[in-house]
Motif scaffolding. Structure first.
Motif, PDB file in Angstrom:
ATOM      1  N   UNK A  60      33.589  19.473  41.491  1.00  0.00           N
ATOM      2  CA  UNK A  60      34.324  20.376  40.597  1.00  0.00           C
ATOM      3  C   UNK A  60      34.013  21.794  41.037  1.00  0.00           C
ATOM      4  N   UNK A  61      35.029  22.556  41.338  1.00  0.00           N
ATOM      5  CA  UNK A  61      34.877  23.963  41.716  1.00  0.00           C
ATOM      6  C   UNK A  61      35.524  24.832  40.655  1.00  0.00           C
ATOM      7  N   UNK A  62      34.821  25.863  40.233  1.00  0.00           N
ATOM      8  CA  UNK A  62      35.438  26.819  39.307  1.00  0.00           C
ATOM      9  C   UNK A  62      35.487  28.159  40.006  1.00  0.00           C
ATOM     10  N   UNK A  63      36.680  28.713  40.031  1.00  0.00           N
ATOM     11  CA  UNK A  63      36.879  30.042  40.584  1.00  0.00           C
ATOM     12  C   UNK A  63      37.188  30.986  39.439  1.00  0.00           C
ATOM     13  N   UNK A  64      36.825  32.229  39.601  1.00  0.00           N
ATOM     14  CA  UNK A  64      37.076  33.238  38.583  1.00  0.00           C
ATOM     15  C   UNK A  64      37.904  34.354  39.218  1.00  0.00           C
ATOM     16  N   UNK A  65      39.001  34.677  38.596  1.00  0.00           N
ATOM     17  CA  UNK A  65      39.832  35.800  39.049  1.00  0.00           C
ATOM     18  C   UNK A  65      39.678  36.914  38.030  1.00  0.00           C
ATOM     19  N   UNK A  66      39.379  38.085  38.512  1.00  0.00           N
ATOM     20  CA  UNK A  66      39.184  39.235  37.633  1.00  0.00           C
ATOM     21  C   UNK A  66      40.366  40.180  37.798  1.00  0.00           C
ATOM     22  N   UNK A  67      40.947  40.564  36.685  1.00  0.00           N
ATOM     23  CA  UNK A  67      42.064  41.500  36.691  1.00  0.00           C
ATOM     24  C   UNK A  67      41.673  42.714  35.848  1.00  0.00           C
ATOM     25  N   UNK A  68      41.848  43.878  36.408  1.00  0.00           N
ATOM     26  CA  UNK A  68      41.560  45.098  35.668  1.00  0.00           C
ATOM     27  C   UNK A  68      42.838  45.907  35.530  1.00  0.00           C
ATOM     28  N   UNK A  69      43.092  46.358  34.313  1.00  0.00           N
ATOM     29  CA  UNK A  69      44.242  47.229  34.057  1.00  0.00           C
ATOM     30  C   UNK A  69      43.826  48.281  33.050  1.00  0.00           C
ATOM     31  N   UNK A  70      44.383  49.441  33.200  1.00  0.00           N
ATOM     32  CA  UNK A  70      44.130  50.482  32.223  1.00  0.00           C
ATOM     33  C   UNK A  70      44.978  50.225  30.992  1.00  0.00           C
ATOM     34  N   UNK A  71      44.388  50.401  29.808  1.00  0.00           N
ATOM     35  CA  UNK A  71      45.150  50.306  28.572  1.00  0.00           C
ATOM     36  C   UNK A  71      46.046  51.539  28.529  1.00  0.00           C
ATOM     37  N   UNK A  72      47.359  51.312  28.538  1.00  0.00           N
ATOM     38  CA  UNK A  72      48.300  52.410  28.735  1.00  0.00           C
ATOM     39  C   UNK A  72      48.124  53.536  27.721  1.00  0.00           C
ATOM     40  N   UNK A  73      48.169  53.205  26.447  1.00  0.00           N
ATOM     41  CA  UNK A  73      48.128  54.246  25.411  1.00  0.00           C
ATOM     42  C   UNK A  73      46.820  55.027  25.469  1.00  0.00           C
ATOM     43  N   UNK A  74      45.697  54.322  25.508  1.00  0.00           N
ATOM     44  CA  UNK A  74      44.393  54.985  25.525  1.00  0.00           C
ATOM     45  C   UNK A  74      44.202  55.830  26.774  1.00  0.00           C
ATOM     46  N   UNK A  75      44.639  55.312  27.918  1.00  0.00           N
ATOM     47  CA  UNK A  75      44.471  56.033  29.173  1.00  0.00           C
ATOM     48  C   UNK A  75      45.314  57.299  29.196  1.00  0.00           C
TER      49      UNK A  75
END
Length: 130
Positions: A60-75
């Motif tokens: 069993x292999x578990x991979x992790x994908x990380x996605x980063x996005x700026x929160x539009x309103x706050x940014x």
């Protein structure tokens, strides 16, 4: 595809119906197994950590994908506070609701935007037992 000789039979519809039902059962069971696998991996390798587990002939292999996005309103608010307006993108796009309302009110002729209208179709098949 030549549809002149295409024949749909009750057997074909029944087979599709049965396969679709089986597909849903399989997907539900696989989702339950995935939850168990993720719970195991969270416990032994840590949350959001990749890892592997070997049992018998299976790995069993578990991979992790990380996605980063700026929160539009706050940014945008933060960039405005910092007077970094050059980092803010201004996007012009039609307001569908207002355009349709203007057409209904007669302020805009539907023909004026005829070449601007993009129409898409999607197909779906549903077979139910009656």
């Amino acid at each position: 595809m030549n549809t002149d000789n295409l024949l749909l039979t009750e057997d074909m519809l029944a087979r599709y119906y049965d396969l679709n039902k089986l597909k849903k059962e399989i997907e539900a069971e696989m989702n339950q197994l995935k939850v168990s696998f993720h719970t195991h991996m969270d416990k032994y390798t840590g949350p959001n950590k990749k890892g592997e587990f070997i049992e018998g002939d299976y790995k069993l292999l578990r991979q992790i994908r990380k996605t980063e996005r700026f929160k539009e309103k706050d940014t945008v608010e933060k960039l405005e506070q910092l007077q970094m307006d050059d980092l803010i993108q201004i996007v012009k796009k039609p307001d569908d609701g207002k355009v349709k309302a203007a057409i209904e009110l007669g302020l805009l002729a539907e023909e004026d935007l005829e070449e601007c209208l993009a129409i898409s179709y999607s197909q779906a098949i549903s077979v139910r037992k009656i």
